[in-house]
Every structure is written in C-alpha cells, then in structure tokens.
Design an enzyme around this catalytic site. Structure first.
Site, short mmCIF file in Angstrom:
data_model
loop_
_atom_site.label_atom_id
_atom_site.label_comp_id
_atom_site.label_asym_id
_atom_site.label_seq_id
_atom_site.Cartn_x
_atom_site.Cartn_y
_atom_site.Cartn_z
N GLN A 108 0.65 -1.34 -0.04
CA GLN A 108 0.45 0.09 0.03
C GLN A 108 0.56 1.48 0.28
OE1 GLN A 108 -2.45 -1.74 3.56
NE2 GLN A 108 -3.78 -0.15 2.83
N ASN A 109 2.19 1.35 0.05
CA ASN A 109 3.12 2.00 0.69
C ASN A 109 3.56 3.10 -0.80
OD1 ASN A 109 3.21 1.31 3.18
ND2 ASN A 109 4.96 0.65 3.48
N ASP A 111 5.62 5.34 -0.91
CA ASP A 111 7.31 5.60 -0.87
C ASP A 111 8.44 5.02 -1.08
OD1 ASP A 111 8.59 3.11 0.55
OD2 ASP A 111 7.11 4.13 2.76
N HIS A 126 -1.03 1.73 -4.87
CA HIS A 126 -1.33 2.83 -4.47
C HIS A 126 -0.63 3.80 -5.64
CE1 HIS A 126 -4.05 1.53 -0.08
NE2 HIS A 126 -4.64 1.77 -1.50
N ASN A 222 2.47 -7.46 13.22
CA ASN A 222 1.91 -5.90 13.90
C ASN A 222 1.68 -5.36 15.10
OD1 ASN A 222 0.41 -3.82 13.83
ND2 ASN A 222 -0.48 -4.24 11.34
#
Length: 256
Positions: A108-109, A111, A126, A222
C-alpha cells in the site's frame, strides 16, 4: 511467545514455494516514516488543519474542486518521507525473494522503498509519490522531492494541474496492478504475510481471507490488533523490521 511462533513460521517458510508479503505503513516506520492510522499515526483519528478528515482532504473529489487543499497534505506526507530510505526489513524481504524466487509483494506504500531496494514481483497498488503526471496532457516526470514544486503544481507544457501517480480516496485502483494481483491470487500462495497494515481495505484483507479458506499459512506482523488478526494462523506482535530480522535469523541459524 514470539520465539516459538517465529520458529514455526520459519519452518513453514522453508517449505514454501510461493509467498505473498502484504505491506503497509508499519513496514516503513523504521525508516522514520509515520504510520497514518496506527501507533504514531500522522492522522490518527484527528482532523486536518482544514477541520476535515484526511480521507476527505486526500480524495479525488477534493483534488478536482480544491487542488490546493489536497496538495497541501500531499506535500506534508512527502515532507515526512523526504530524505528517508529503505530499512533492514525491506532488505530482508528482498533476500527472501532471492531464497524463494516466487515471492510477491503487495504494498500500500507510496514511498517506493521496495522498488528502491531492488525488489521484483512488486505490486504497488497505490502508486508512487514521486511519479507526477499532468491531468490533461501526456506530461510525466519523476522527482526526488517536492521542495521546488509550486503548490499546486502546473504542467510546464499545457498549464493544467499536475498530480502524483497515487490512488486518492474515492478513486479506482489501477487496472494493471489489479490484473496482476488477481492473476497471482488465482495461482494461490503457500504463505501470506500481512505486515504493518491495519487491513481496513477489502483488497488488502482479501488475500489473507483467501489463504485461510484454502488452508494456507497466514502470518501477521504488527504491534497492534488489526482487521485480520483474528484470521491468521500466527501473530508476531512487534515492529516489522524487528520481527523480520528475528524470523530471517531463525531460518539461517537452523539451516532451514
């Protein structure tokens, strides 16, 4: 508790031929980037300076009607990423790809760290923050940062709005990335990892759900409980880099 779990996960990995890593903001937290909804979240349940939720500020509709608002928060996010780079966790996933060649990454990053470290079989669902394009003509450019951009930026060719090649809230996911993801999910995976993501989006939690239905191994890394915590076979409670480092060490120490 994590030690015994790590050993079991390492044993499963030693036998796996196809692995999927799903990564979210927590994957880049050790690079100094803030998460968005989790611990240390940049917009963790609070309104923006415009007194609207970040999901509204960073929406496709807001970009159309008030591009200066959307770009203000894009700039804020880019500022948080500026000068940062991939961390040991990204390196380990790259090393796992070399050990298990049919390893895929769904991130999803925005960067670009997985790409920067040299990962292949990468689905950046994304998009990427530093790839910009004109909303009107064919102008495209990749920038190192947003420092020299006029906000909101205009196309040097036609004068229309320029935006990053990222999926804003309310926008469709890129069809090319979805097609690759669907094809790989249809093939199935022996193991699916969910790392550093709250898994609030259906297309991020779905691979875990599918693996569970197919009785394949599922793992979550997580520090917090998420939307898929109750679904996975193994939970490694901690940061992405720390848990991946320990897992990789387990595999190397035991000759797996």
């Amino acid at each position: 508790m994590n030690t015994a779990t790590l050993h079991k996960v390492a044993q499963h990995m030693a036998q796996a031929e196809r692995v999927l890593f799903i990564t979210g903001a927590g994957m880049s937290a050790d690079s100094g980037l803030p998460t968005y909804r989790g611990i240390g979240g940049l917009y963790n349940g609070r309104l923006t300076a415009h007194h609207i939720p970040i999901e509204v500020a960073l929406s496709g509709q807001m970009l159309l009607t008030s591009p200066e608002v959307t770009w203000q928060y894009l700039y804020e996010i880019e500022q948080a990423c500026r000068g940062a780079s991939y961390n040991r966790g990204h390196e380990i996933i790259k090393e796992i790809q070399e050990y298990i060649p049919d390893t895929w990454i769904l991130t999803q990053n925005i960067d670009g760290f997985h790409r920067q470290v040299g990962c292949e079989k990468l689905i950046e669902i994304h998009g990427r923050l530093y790839d910009l394009f004109c909303t009107y003509c064919d102008y495209k450019v990749t920038v190192e940062n947003y420092l020299h951009l006029h906000i909101p930026p205009k196309c040097p060719k036609c004068g229309h709005l320029v935006r990053p090649d990222v999926v804003l809230f309310g926008e469709m996911l890129p069809s090319s990335a979805l097609s690759v993801l669907t094809k790989q999910l249809t093939k199935g995976f022996d193991m699916v990892f969910s790392i550093g993501t709250t898994s609030v989006f259906p297309y991020i939690s779905a691979p875990v759900q599918m693996a569970r239905q197919q009785k394949r191994i599922t793992v979550e890394i997580n520090p917090s409980t998420t939307e898929v915590s109750h679904l996975v076979d193994y939970r490694l409670v901690g940061g992405a880099t720390d848990m991946l480092t320990q897992l990789w060490q387990q595999m190397n120490d035991n000759g797996l």
